[in-house]
Design a protein around this motif. Sequence first.
Motif, PDB file in Angstrom:
ATOM      1  N   GLU A 874     -18.817 -30.995 -33.431  1.00 29.06           N
ATOM      2  CA  GLU A 874     -20.144 -30.919 -32.813  1.00 29.06           C
ATOM      3  C   GLU A 874     -21.024 -32.049 -33.323  1.00 29.06           C
ATOM      4  OE1 GLU A 874     -22.344 -27.161 -33.261  1.00 29.06           O
ATOM      5  OE2 GLU A 874     -24.039 -28.413 -33.865  1.00 29.06           O
ATOM      6  N   ASN A 875     -20.918 -32.310 -34.629  1.00 31.89           N
ATOM      7  CA  ASN A 875     -21.733 -33.391 -35.184  1.00 31.89           C
ATOM      8  C   ASN A 875     -21.320 -34.737 -34.635  1.00 31.89           C
ATOM      9  OD1 ASN A 875     -23.082 -31.574 -36.789  1.00 31.89           O
ATOM     10  ND2 ASN A 875     -21.749 -31.897 -38.547  1.00 31.89           N
TER      11      ASN A 875
ATOM     12  N   ILE B  73     -21.399 -14.305 -44.070  1.00 26.20           N
ATOM     13  CA  ILE B  73     -20.000 -14.253 -43.643  1.00 26.20           C
ATOM     14  C   ILE B  73     -19.753 -13.035 -42.758  1.00 26.20           C
ATOM     15  CG2 ILE B  73     -17.635 -13.958 -44.467  1.00 26.20           C
ATOM     16  CD1 ILE B  73     -18.252 -15.747 -46.749  1.00 26.20           C
ATOM     17  N   GLY B  76     -22.422 -14.008 -39.343  1.00 26.67           N
ATOM     18  CA  GLY B  76     -22.191 -15.236 -38.594  1.00 26.67           C
ATOM     19  C   GLY B  76     -23.030 -16.383 -39.097  1.00 26.67           C
ATOM     20  N   ILE B  77     -22.599 -17.592 -38.753  1.00 27.67           N
ATOM     21  CA  ILE B  77     -23.333 -18.787 -39.149  1.00 27.67           C
ATOM     22  C   ILE B  77     -24.712 -18.785 -38.495  1.00 27.67           C
ATOM     23  CG2 ILE B  77     -23.230 -21.308 -39.198  1.00 27.67           C
ATOM     24  CD1 ILE B  77     -21.052 -20.401 -40.787  1.00 27.67           C
ATOM     25  N   GLY B  78     -24.875 -17.953 -37.482  1.00 28.97           N
ATOM     26  CA  GLY B  78     -26.182 -17.866 -36.834  1.00 28.97           C
ATOM     27  C   GLY B  78     -27.293 -17.419 -37.759  1.00 28.97           C
ATOM     28  N   THR B  79     -26.933 -16.820 -38.894  1.00 35.86           N
ATOM     29  CA  THR B  79     -27.984 -16.446 -39.842  1.00 35.86           C
ATOM     30  C   THR B  79     -28.580 -17.662 -40.520  1.00 35.86           C
ATOM     31  OG1 THR B  79     -26.253 -16.116 -41.468  1.00 35.86           O
ATOM     32  CG2 THR B  79     -27.034 -14.169 -40.327  1.00 35.86           C
ATOM     33  N   TRP B  80     -27.929 -18.800 -40.392  1.00 27.48           N
ATOM     34  CA  TRP B  80     -28.524 -20.048 -40.862  1.00 27.48           C
ATOM     35  C   TRP B  80     -29.372 -20.639 -39.738  1.00 27.48           C
ATOM     36  CZ3 TRP B  80     -23.639 -22.693 -43.403  1.00 27.48           C
ATOM     37  CH2 TRP B  80     -23.333 -21.994 -44.573  1.00 27.48           C
ATOM     38  N   LEU B  82     -28.870 -23.534 -38.199  1.00 26.54           N
ATOM     39  CA  LEU B  82     -28.182 -24.600 -37.472  1.00 26.54           C
ATOM     40  C   LEU B  82     -28.246 -24.356 -35.974  1.00 26.54           C
ATOM     41  CD1 LEU B  82     -25.081 -24.722 -39.809  1.00 26.54           C
ATOM     42  CD2 LEU B  82     -27.040 -26.258 -39.815  1.00 26.54           C
ATOM     43  N   GLY B  87     -25.262 -29.467 -36.730  1.00 23.37           N
ATOM     44  CA  GLY B  87     -24.184 -28.571 -37.125  1.00 23.37           C
ATOM     45  C   GLY B  87     -24.078 -28.402 -38.625  1.00 23.37           C
ATOM     46  N   TRP B  88     -24.620 -29.350 -39.362  1.00 24.19           N
ATOM     47  CA  TRP B  88     -24.633 -29.265 -40.821  1.00 24.19           C
ATOM     48  C   TRP B  88     -26.058 -29.486 -41.283  1.00 24.19           C
ATOM     49  CZ3 TRP B  88     -20.271 -33.346 -41.861  1.00 24.19           C
ATOM     50  CH2 TRP B  88     -19.023 -32.761 -41.577  1.00 24.19           C
ATOM     51  N   ASP B  91     -25.821 -26.596 -45.847  1.00 25.80           N
ATOM     52  CA  ASP B  91     -24.470 -26.344 -46.370  1.00 25.80           C
ATOM     53  C   ASP B  91     -23.836 -27.619 -46.915  1.00 25.80           C
ATOM     54  OD1 ASP B  91     -22.986 -25.998 -43.016  1.00 25.80           O
ATOM     55  OD2 ASP B  91     -24.499 -27.340 -43.824  1.00 25.80           O
ATOM     56  N   HIS B 145     -19.129 -22.545 -45.190  1.00 29.46           N
ATOM     57  CA  HIS B 145     -19.782 -23.125 -44.020  1.00 29.46           C
ATOM     58  C   HIS B 145     -18.916 -23.026 -42.776  1.00 29.46           C
ATOM     59  CE1 HIS B 145     -17.332 -26.725 -43.639  1.00 29.46           C
ATOM     60  NE2 HIS B 145     -18.152 -27.229 -42.757  1.00 29.46           N
ATOM     61  N   MET B 146     -17.664 -22.610 -42.982  1.00 26.33           N
ATOM     62  CA  MET B 146     -16.796 -22.476 -41.811  1.00 26.33           C
ATOM     63  C   MET B 146     -17.185 -21.263 -41.000  1.00 26.33           C
ATOM     64  SD  MET B 146     -13.021 -23.045 -43.159  1.00 26.33           S
ATOM     65  CE  MET B 146     -12.634 -24.285 -44.318  1.00 26.33           C
ATOM     66  N   GLY B 147     -16.959 -21.359 -39.710  1.00 31.56           N
ATOM     67  CA  GLY B 147     -17.215 -20.213 -38.853  1.00 31.56           C
ATOM     68  C   GLY B 147     -16.259 -19.072 -39.119  1.00 31.56           C
ATOM     69  N   ARG B 148     -15.054 -19.421 -39.536  1.00 30.93           N
ATOM     70  CA  ARG B 148     -14.047 -18.387 -39.828  1.00 30.93           C
ATOM     71  C   ARG B 148     -13.442 -18.658 -41.191  1.00 30.93           C
ATOM     72  NH1 ARG B 148     -10.305 -16.958 -34.853  1.00 30.93           N
ATOM     73  NH2 ARG B 148      -9.609 -19.112 -34.915  1.00 30.93           N
ATOM     74  N   TRP B 150     -12.162 -16.925 -43.430  1.00 28.96           N
ATOM     75  CA  TRP B 150     -10.947 -16.229 -43.819  1.00 28.96           C
ATOM     76  C   TRP B 150      -9.700 -16.997 -43.392  1.00 28.96           C
ATOM     77  CZ3 TRP B 150     -14.986 -14.440 -40.903  1.00 28.96           C
ATOM     78  CH2 TRP B 150     -14.805 -14.455 -39.523  1.00 28.96           C
TER      79      TRP B 150
END
Lengths: 1010, 467
Positions: A874-875, B73, B76-80, B82, B87-88, B91, B145-148, B150
């Motif tokens: 995305e970046n 975690i 979701g990353i939506g709590t940040w 971004l 995208g970064w 993090d 910082h990864m979406g997944r 795990w």
Amino acid sequence: MSPMTKDATVYWKSLEELRAERHDSSSRRDEFVEPLPWKRTTGARAFQASTPPADPAVDGASRRDFLALMGFSLGAAACSRGTTQHALPFVTAPEDLTPGVPNWYATTCGGCSASCSVLVKTRDGRPIKIEGNREAPLFGGGTCAVGQATVLSLYDGQRLRQPLWRGAPASWQEVDEKIESQLRTTGAAQGRITLLSATITSPSTRDIIARWSRRYAGFRHVVYEPVSYAAIRRAHQTLFKRAVLPHYRFDNAALIVGLEADFLGAWLSPVEFTAQYARRRRPGRSMAHHVQFESTLSLTGANADVRHAVSPSAIGHLAMALLDRVSSADREPFAADMSLALAASELDALADRLLRHRGESLVVCGVQDVEVQTVVTRLNHVLGNIGHTLELSPCSFQKQGDDEEVATLVEQMQRGDIQALILYGVNPAYDYPNQQAFLRGLERVALSVSFADRVDETASHVHAVCPDHHYLEAWGDAEPVTGSFSLIQPTIAPLFETRAAQDSLLKWLGEAQDFHAYLRSYWQRNVFPLQTGRRNFEEFWDGVLQAGFLNAPVPVAATAALSGPVVATARRARDGQPRELRVGTADRFELHAYETVALRDGRHANNPWLQELPDPIAKVTWGRGLAIAPAVADRLDLQDGDVVTVTGGGVRVELPIWRQPGQPSTTVSIALGYGRTGAGPVGNGVGTNAWRFLGHGADGLLGLHPTVVALEKTGRFAPLAATQTHHSMEGRPLVREATLEEFLTDPGAGREAPEALPSLWAEHEPGSHTWGLTIDLSSCTGCSACVVACQAENNVPVVGKEEVARGREMHWIRVDRYYQGPASSPDVVFQPVMCQHCANAPCETVCPVLATVHSSDGINEQIYNRCVGTRYCENNCPYKVRRFNWFTYANNPRFDFNMNSPLGTMVLNPDVVVRSRGVMEKCSLCIQRIQAGKVAARQSGDSIADGQIQTACQQACPAKAIVFGDMQDPGSQAARFRQSPRHYHLLADLGTRPGVGYLTKIRNREARTR
Amino acid sequence: MPGTARRTLTPAVECARPVPLRPAWLEGSLALRQISDDIALPLSARPGAGWFVCIAVSLTALAVGVACVTYQIATGIGTWGLNKSVGWAFDITNFVFWIGIGHAGTLISAILLLFRQHWRMSINRSAEAMTIFAVLCAALFPLIHMGRPWLAFWMMPYPNSRGPLWVNFRSPLVWDVFAINTYLIVSLVFWYFGMLPDFATLRDRAGAGGKKRIYGLLSLGWDGSQRTWSRYETACLLLAGLATPLVISVHSIVSMDFATSILPGWHATIFPPYFVAGAVYSGFGMVMLLLIITRRVMHLQRYITLAHLDRMAKITLLTGSLVAFSYASEWFMAWYGGNADERFVFVNRATGRYAWAFWTMVACNVVIPQCLWLRRVRTSPAALLPIAILINVGMWFERFVIIVTSLHRSYLPSSWVMYYPTSIEIGTLVGSFGLFFTCFLLFIRLLPMIATWEIKGLAAAQARGRS
């Protein structure tokens, strides 16, 4: 199982067993015909008995093998995360239903009264996608954003499941009994029964209504359109003695003058008009010239070659001035006190141009004022346009509202003169300007019935709600334009206990027939004889059902004879015009109200796809702001989102403002269709109700009559969620354009010649195809139908206002809109942007897990299963087309739109995965469609023809601006466009080598952009 | 090599005490036993109230971080904060920040060892510990910082039955995986290895019981013989040689996360040396900060002298100047290159919506450290402490500015957005500081924070003659 001895008595259970036992005695002993996969582990031999096993299949297993397998299955059971899902096969499978293969039905869209012909894609018995019917000549095969979204409104959780009587659920039998008895009483007492309906383009339904008239002496049918076109019909009645709405032919016009008519966006029949307009606007010598006079910047004005921002009250004067100059040699000086930023010379030039294009010019006006429309109609007549660019026969039936009758009805209701009122497709408690009067009258009606599909603002006050089918569940027909017939057929059995309104009407008449039978018999009597192609009615009926439409020849009327002298009426019209209002000073402005492209009159307010669709001009979602000119906002010190009070004509509303370039400084514009309270959880409370600013004018017509409003700051802040907050191209060559003259001199004008940049990367090995897209910026009007089509096709989630405000909308395709020039009168360009499928994709090199790779077909593929969500792609994407799943959008109460209920998820396309949280997604060039096309080609043995595979965005576009094709096929349109001198790539100098190309925008004007 | 004897010049005439060629790295003459006692004291004594207060604060911060990360975690990353263009933000800023801080430790332990800079002996142990903890904090961020997260193990090239499916070796993020893991492992080994003789000393000093057993295990049977020492010192040199290139390579690779991308403002070849200089710069800031506080609290002023602070400040000044030069070079090249997008990025940094972050960065990284030219400042802990804090603040903002300003306004103006951090992101940053300081506070109480055996060698050399 002990081995059988030969002489023991054998009991067999079945004939097979008997037979098998005779043939092969050894298999009989095994419980499993195939040996279990015992593995010979090395240790097994150590534990085995010294004698070799009698039956290796069974006895070869050792304790160790057994434990290994048990451990494996235990582990497998523990690891298993699958939930049990039930798949039930049909006991009696429907005909022609192959799981995995879609069925297509031709029907007519019910999103608005334009009645476009559409094809509906159904999978496993449920409709999941709407597409335009390419073969229907009237509409050209495209759809609008609203049409694309109607498939979701079928699965709206707010829809009533059964009829209601006085607010409580009831059965059809109960409701019918009560209504029929009441009607009988009313009929016997010669009481008044009124059917208040929206525009009905269905001839069979009109026939049923005619029966009601014949049956009940006091029956009347009143058509109510909140955005009325009655002025046009009245004007034609005055001048030609025929109250018709003309059928406009933009494709026959070399010069189009629009006066406050957003014909590409929301006016009358945008799909048809866009298709016609696009045909006529191909760059070339016959490219039409389009001049627009309007107040707020509309979609149509954004596409015009020349646009003038004027206040609404000036439209009439302009029309008058044009008529003067065109009809008589003496040119009266344009009145000096007109505070228009328009020189008289410009009007002269336009008038000359109109005269040069006699018979091939078209002046359209959207103002709801009989005087103005009379002037405009006269103007068209003088220019000889009648019969060429606007036809009176065939005429349009797409809007039939009769405002005076509505006013009369409301008065009668208030007096208690109406005994029974049936509401069909209308919601006056929401959009009638004097809703209090209507509600008071409604209380005095003895029997009120509504066919609404939900308990909306009006249905909450009626006695009986008899929910109508959704058009995708219903039978019907339509005749939007004389002679252009189309059928409506169900694509799914009714989901709930709803009943077609026509069935209800027939039932209450006491007819035995249901509507389907009635429809067939109507067509047999009235439509079948109009054509000579088919002799057998059944064949004819099936043929029309399959095709979706029927074009019957229309008797051409004689040239309309104008009644009354030209000049006198014109002068009278002009003198009748109100003086221009003294506005624009301090905080007083003229108010202008308009329908948005997304919500129109507000009937689709509960549709999340439409609420989240960014307005093509403002790029605002989930509500609209009061459009104010930037200069005025500066003067009043207002920022986007500052809440103001708008007061005028006894009405007072509050809403945030929006700085709108191109807005005249004398006017503020408010969007209609918002502020609903009875739409449902998605639509309630979004925006502000502006309908109360409308009213019946002196001529009895509903409309926004010149209203002066005052603005007052409240000091509060209610930010609007916009998807694009920066509106300038900052001098970057993103949209390339040229004037027509430049283009005719040099077809490559406006763009730089493509140069082959050196590349460090190795070339991809081309496969059997190289898919690509070309987007013609000259054709694209910015209507955003492609955005909703892509959302429907690819299961793109809706995220809600808060998330859109954070910049997290999920649309895979977006339409960028840039302004150029001064903020008071900017030039507008639209540019649809989706994944560019770059050959040297910056995203592919940086993904650590190879979740995005390049296919041999030229597609940049996103592999959802592999994505871990680092977002480097995305970046690194210079086009910013990648969308990340920030949350779980499906089955998540936080995002309670269409993916959180079993009903809403019925709209999902089963060919496309629903992505999980933490995964990146983006345009895939509708790879599921490409695969389907390739599979079909492989099965039939033919090669893939150009146009056989269409992406969703391409298919939806009414202007046919998006072209998908195989670049390896030199005959394909996409490949030919790539060779076109107008072709360029976005950000080509980055060396990304995109698979998507653009064709320069050509404007038909003399001077370059300001 | 610790302490080689040097001869002093015998004064021809009686005069004032001879001026040493080099400053004394240990104040006063210290008996070897004394050194052991001083350094081992915190390990056995009960910590003071100050330590408890500090660890309570850092544990609270850590708890906040754990809660924020767990929530993020799970939800979701939506709590940040971004969005579609950025995208970064926090993090990766935090990631680069912490990795950068770690570089000072490795430079002190490895490079200064190879350059025979004896003044590093008092500080290298804690600096190396700081590196370990900083790399630990840093390694968390690419994970979360990864979406997944795990599935983070997919970033490792392990043999599998899916093809086999390998990672994308062209991706700088994969290089990061190798670099960070290498750095962590080598630093851990080097740090642990360096503590072997000290563990032996502690083992020998400890009474019978649990501590003796633990120190015994940790010292791997150190016998202190000549042969052991000889091999040990060779091994130290080898490890130092191994660790030295990491100072350059790790942060160069981290910088390539940006430099190999296509974004204006990121796509610049100066990034590797610029980032390495910045890393050493911020690392020394953090080392100074930690040591100034610790030497005071643990009464180790005789070991970590003002001369040490002076040297560290000089390195800080040097690397700070390199960083300032890099800024100037970037700005010059943006103008000289004529690329409109690149020019815009730098103008936007200085005058756009995040100009406040940019000017904070310039003030803290370029302007304030100019004070270090003054010897008075360099040898004053009271002056160095705020400067060190501001350097860290400035370096954090440098990464923030680089990442967020380039992302929020890139090529297509239609995708320009604003980025605002959420409380979860801020909480995660606070948590990383909590983790770092908790680890460091535990370290100074559980492990010898000064390399005792090196100091003893230094003291012996000093006693024999001026070292």
